[in-house]
Design a protein around this motif. Structure first.
Motif, PDB file in Angstrom:
ATOM      1  N   LEU A 110      16.120 -21.504  -3.216  1.00  0.00           N
ATOM      2  CA  LEU A 110      14.897 -21.048  -3.868  1.00  0.00           C
ATOM      3  C   LEU A 110      15.174 -20.605  -5.307  1.00  0.00           C
ATOM      4  O   LEU A 110      14.508 -21.055  -6.236  1.00  0.00           O
ATOM      5  N   VAL A 111      16.152 -19.752  -5.501  1.00  0.00           N
ATOM      6  CA  VAL A 111      16.453 -19.231  -6.842  1.00  0.00           C
ATOM      7  C   VAL A 111      16.912 -20.357  -7.764  1.00  0.00           C
ATOM      8  O   VAL A 111      16.405 -20.501  -8.882  1.00  0.00           O
ATOM      9  N   LYS A 112      17.852 -21.161  -7.309  1.00  0.00           N
ATOM     10  CA  LYS A 112      18.386 -22.236  -8.166  1.00  0.00           C
ATOM     11  C   LYS A 112      17.294 -23.249  -8.518  1.00  0.00           C
ATOM     12  O   LYS A 112      17.178 -23.650  -9.677  1.00  0.00           O
ATOM     13  N   SER A 113      16.508 -23.664  -7.532  1.00  0.00           N
ATOM     14  CA  SER A 113      15.463 -24.661  -7.795  1.00  0.00           C
ATOM     15  C   SER A 113      14.417 -24.125  -8.766  1.00  0.00           C
ATOM     16  O   SER A 113      13.991 -24.836  -9.676  1.00  0.00           O
ATOM     17  N   TYR A 114      14.006 -22.878  -8.582  1.00  0.00           N
ATOM     18  CA  TYR A 114      13.002 -22.305  -9.484  1.00  0.00           C
ATOM     19  C   TYR A 114      13.569 -22.194 -10.899  1.00  0.00           C
ATOM     20  O   TYR A 114      12.911 -22.593 -11.870  1.00  0.00           O
ATOM     21  N   LEU A 115      14.779 -21.686 -11.028  1.00  0.00           N
ATOM     22  CA  LEU A 115      15.372 -21.524 -12.365  1.00  0.00           C
ATOM     23  C   LEU A 115      15.652 -22.877 -13.021  1.00  0.00           C
ATOM     24  O   LEU A 115      15.415 -23.042 -14.222  1.00  0.00           O
ATOM     25  N   ASP A 116      16.136 -23.839 -12.252  1.00  0.00           N
ATOM     26  CA  ASP A 116      16.386 -25.175 -12.807  1.00  0.00           C
ATOM     27  C   ASP A 116      15.094 -25.805 -13.307  1.00  0.00           C
ATOM     28  O   ASP A 116      15.069 -26.467 -14.339  1.00  0.00           O
ATOM     29  N   GLY A 117      14.012 -25.608 -12.572  1.00  0.00           N
ATOM     30  CA  GLY A 117      12.728 -26.182 -12.963  1.00  0.00           C
ATOM     31  C   GLY A 117      12.111 -25.537 -14.183  1.00  0.00           C
ATOM     32  O   GLY A 117      11.216 -26.105 -14.808  1.00  0.00           O
ATOM     33  N   HIS A 118      12.576 -24.355 -14.530  1.00  0.00           N
ATOM     34  CA  HIS A 118      12.040 -23.633 -15.681  1.00  0.00           C
ATOM     35  C   HIS A 118      13.141 -23.357 -16.705  1.00  0.00           C
ATOM     36  O   HIS A 118      13.075 -22.410 -17.469  1.00  0.00           O
ATOM     37  N   ARG A 119      14.157 -24.198 -16.703  1.00  0.00           N
ATOM     38  CA  ARG A 119      15.346 -24.028 -17.530  1.00  0.00           C
ATOM     39  C   ARG A 119      15.038 -23.965 -19.021  1.00  0.00           C
ATOM     40  O   ARG A 119      15.666 -23.229 -19.762  1.00  0.00           O
ATOM     41  N   LYS A 120      14.056 -24.737 -19.467  1.00  0.00           N
ATOM     42  CA  LYS A 120      13.771 -24.783 -20.912  1.00  0.00           C
ATOM     43  C   LYS A 120      13.237 -23.449 -21.428  1.00  0.00           C
ATOM     44  O   LYS A 120      13.244 -23.180 -22.611  1.00  0.00           O
ATOM     45  N   HIS A 121      12.781 -22.601 -20.512  1.00  0.00           N
ATOM     46  CA  HIS A 121      12.315 -21.268 -20.884  1.00  0.00           C
ATOM     47  C   HIS A 121      13.458 -20.297 -20.617  1.00  0.00           C
ATOM     48  O   HIS A 121      13.829 -20.085 -19.476  1.00  0.00           O
ATOM     49  N   ARG A 122      14.004 -19.718 -21.635  1.00  0.00           N
ATOM     50  CA  ARG A 122      15.224 -18.924 -21.512  1.00  0.00           C
ATOM     51  C   ARG A 122      15.011 -17.462 -21.123  1.00  0.00           C
ATOM     52  O   ARG A 122      15.954 -16.722 -20.975  1.00  0.00           O
ATOM     53  N   ASP A 123      13.776 -17.028 -20.974  1.00  0.00           N
ATOM     54  CA  ASP A 123      13.558 -15.647 -20.582  1.00  0.00           C
ATOM     55  C   ASP A 123      14.092 -15.430 -19.164  1.00  0.00           C
ATOM     56  O   ASP A 123      13.941 -16.287 -18.294  1.00  0.00           O
ATOM     57  N   PRO A 124      14.706 -14.283 -18.921  1.00  0.00           N
ATOM     58  CA  PRO A 124      15.202 -14.028 -17.564  1.00  0.00           C
ATOM     59  C   PRO A 124      14.055 -13.877 -16.565  1.00  0.00           C
ATOM     60  O   PRO A 124      12.954 -13.479 -16.928  1.00  0.00           O
ATOM     61  N   VAL A 125      14.344 -14.227 -15.331  1.00  0.00           N
ATOM     62  CA  VAL A 125      13.369 -14.114 -14.247  1.00  0.00           C
ATOM     63  C   VAL A 125      13.948 -13.145 -13.217  1.00  0.00           C
ATOM     64  O   VAL A 125      15.085 -13.294 -12.792  1.00  0.00           O
ATOM     65  N   GLY A 126      13.153 -12.152 -12.814  1.00  0.00           N
ATOM     66  CA  GLY A 126      13.577 -11.221 -11.779  1.00  0.00           C
ATOM     67  C   GLY A 126      13.019 -11.646 -10.429  1.00  0.00           C
ATOM     68  O   GLY A 126      11.830 -11.961 -10.315  1.00  0.00           O
ATOM     69  N   PHE A 127      13.860 -11.692  -9.429  1.00  0.00           N
ATOM     70  CA  PHE A 127      13.435 -12.064  -8.080  1.00  0.00           C
ATOM     71  C   PHE A 127      13.392 -10.821  -7.200  1.00  0.00           C
ATOM     72  O   PHE A 127      14.334 -10.023  -7.202  1.00  0.00           O
ATOM     73  N   ILE A 128      12.295 -10.679  -6.468  1.00  0.00           N
ATOM     74  CA  ILE A 128      12.091  -9.543  -5.572  1.00  0.00           C
ATOM     75  C   ILE A 128      11.773 -10.100  -4.188  1.00  0.00           C
ATOM     76  O   ILE A 128      10.908 -10.960  -4.041  1.00  0.00           O
ATOM     77  N   GLN A 129      12.464  -9.607  -3.180  1.00  0.00           N
ATOM     78  CA  GLN A 129      12.220 -10.015  -1.798  1.00  0.00           C
ATOM     79  C   GLN A 129      11.660  -8.827  -1.035  1.00  0.00           C
ATOM     80  O   GLN A 129      12.207  -7.731  -1.119  1.00  0.00           O
ATOM     81  N   LEU A 130      10.559  -9.022  -0.316  1.00  0.00           N
ATOM     82  CA  LEU A 130      10.119  -7.984   0.604  1.00  0.00           C
ATOM     83  C   LEU A 130      11.055  -8.056   1.801  1.00  0.00           C
ATOM     84  O   LEU A 130      11.121  -9.066   2.497  1.00  0.00           O
ATOM     85  N   GLY A 131      11.816  -6.997   1.988  1.00  0.00           N
ATOM     86  CA  GLY A 131      12.863  -6.995   2.996  1.00  0.00           C
ATOM     87  C   GLY A 131      12.400  -6.529   4.358  1.00  0.00           C
ATOM     88  O   GLY A 131      11.227  -6.238   4.586  1.00  0.00           O
ATOM     89  N   SER A 132      13.351  -6.437   5.251  1.00  0.00           N
ATOM     90  CA  SER A 132      13.081  -6.050   6.629  1.00  0.00           C
ATOM     91  C   SER A 132      13.765  -4.730   6.946  1.00  0.00           C
ATOM     92  O   SER A 132      14.987  -4.620   6.841  1.00  0.00           O
ATOM     93  N   THR A 133      12.985  -3.741   7.347  1.00  0.00           N
ATOM     94  CA  THR A 133      13.587  -2.483   7.782  1.00  0.00           C
ATOM     95  C   THR A 133      14.304  -2.671   9.115  1.00  0.00           C
ATOM     96  O   THR A 133      15.080  -1.812   9.528  1.00  0.00           O
ATOM     97  N   GLY A 134      14.080  -3.792   9.766  1.00  0.00           N
ATOM     98  CA  GLY A 134      14.746  -4.082  11.032  1.00  0.00           C
ATOM     99  C   GLY A 134      16.251  -4.164  10.921  1.00  0.00           C
ATOM    100  O   GLY A 134      16.951  -4.012  11.924  1.00  0.00           O
ATOM    101  N   ILE A 135      16.778  -4.390   9.729  1.00  0.00           N
ATOM    102  CA  ILE A 135      18.239  -4.483   9.587  1.00  0.00           C
ATOM    103  C   ILE A 135      18.925  -3.147   9.832  1.00  0.00           C
ATOM    104  O   ILE A 135      20.124  -3.099  10.079  1.00  0.00           O
ATOM    105  N   TRP A 136      18.151  -2.055   9.814  1.00  0.00           N
ATOM    106  CA  TRP A 136      18.713  -0.724  10.064  1.00  0.00           C
ATOM    107  C   TRP A 136      18.565  -0.312  11.521  1.00  0.00           C
ATOM    108  O   TRP A 136      18.826   0.826  11.879  1.00  0.00           O
ATOM    109  N   GLN A 137      18.139  -1.220  12.390  1.00  0.00           N
ATOM    110  CA  GLN A 137      17.954  -0.887  13.804  1.00  0.00           C
ATOM    111  C   GLN A 137      19.289  -0.926  14.532  1.00  0.00           C
ATOM    112  O   GLN A 137      19.524  -1.735  15.424  1.00  0.00           O
ATOM    113  N   ILE A 138      20.175  -0.041  14.105  1.00  0.00           N
ATOM    114  CA  ILE A 138      21.481   0.118  14.736  1.00  0.00           C
ATOM    115  C   ILE A 138      21.705   1.616  14.922  1.00  0.00           C
ATOM    116  O   ILE A 138      21.027   2.428  14.288  1.00  0.00           O
TER     117      ILE A 138
END
Length: 157
Positions: free
Chosen positions: A83-111
């Motif tokens: 996802l990150v590589k394809s999106y950045l490659d497709g918008h390569r001519k625009h040099r502004d940085p892109v920030g990626f945010i993922q809505l995560g899962s609190t389930g990873i703390w179910q230990i």
């Protein structure tokens, strides 16, 4: 191509409060849904993430954004990398940085924890598929946002 402040990949439940907030604060945005429906009075782009595809052209056709919010679950480092590589490659001519945010899962703390309070520094299950994907996004200098306890609309505890 007009750049937007935020591209929402997957305008689902969170968009019921996110889109009105973006409009209220005058942020520019675009959002995707699998069927291109209107969400909160805003048209969306018909788009579906296909992680098993090796063709990133569908990501290239999405609008250029300062930040990309991924609202659907990703379950592997390969999915994040694609996802990150394809999106950045497709918008390569625009040099502004892109920030990626993922809505995560609190389930990873179910230990077993040594305390009832869990924070971002607490141990979590690193072998869980969602955790693997979230860790991969962090390696891309992305951000994982875990939304715990949100409810409203169709989510009424």
């Amino acid at each position: 191509m007009q750049q937007v402040d935020l591209l929402i990949l997957g305008a689902g439940w969170t968009s019921s409060f996110l889109i009105p907030l973006l409009k209220e604060r005058n942020f520019t945005f675009a959002a995707t849904t699998t069927d291109g429906r209107s969400v909160e009075g805003s048209d969306t782009i018909k788009w579906r993430f296909e992680p098993d595809s090796k063709d990133g052209s569908k990501l290239c056709s999405l609008p250029l954004a300062k930040h990309v919010l991924i609202t659907f679950p990703l379950t592997s480092a390969e999915q994040i990398d694609f996802l990150v590589k394809s999106y950045l490659d497709g918008h390569r001519k625009h040099r502004d940085p892109v920030g990626f945010i993922q809505l995560g899962s609190t389930g990873i703390w179910q230990i077993p924890q040594s305390t009832i309070w869990v924070s971002r520094k607490s141990p979590y299950n690193h072998s869980m598929p969602r955790a693997i994907a979230e860790d991969a996004l962090l390696k891309h200098d992305g951000c994982v946002l875990n939304l715990a306890g949100l409810w409203g609309g169709s989510r009424n505890p």
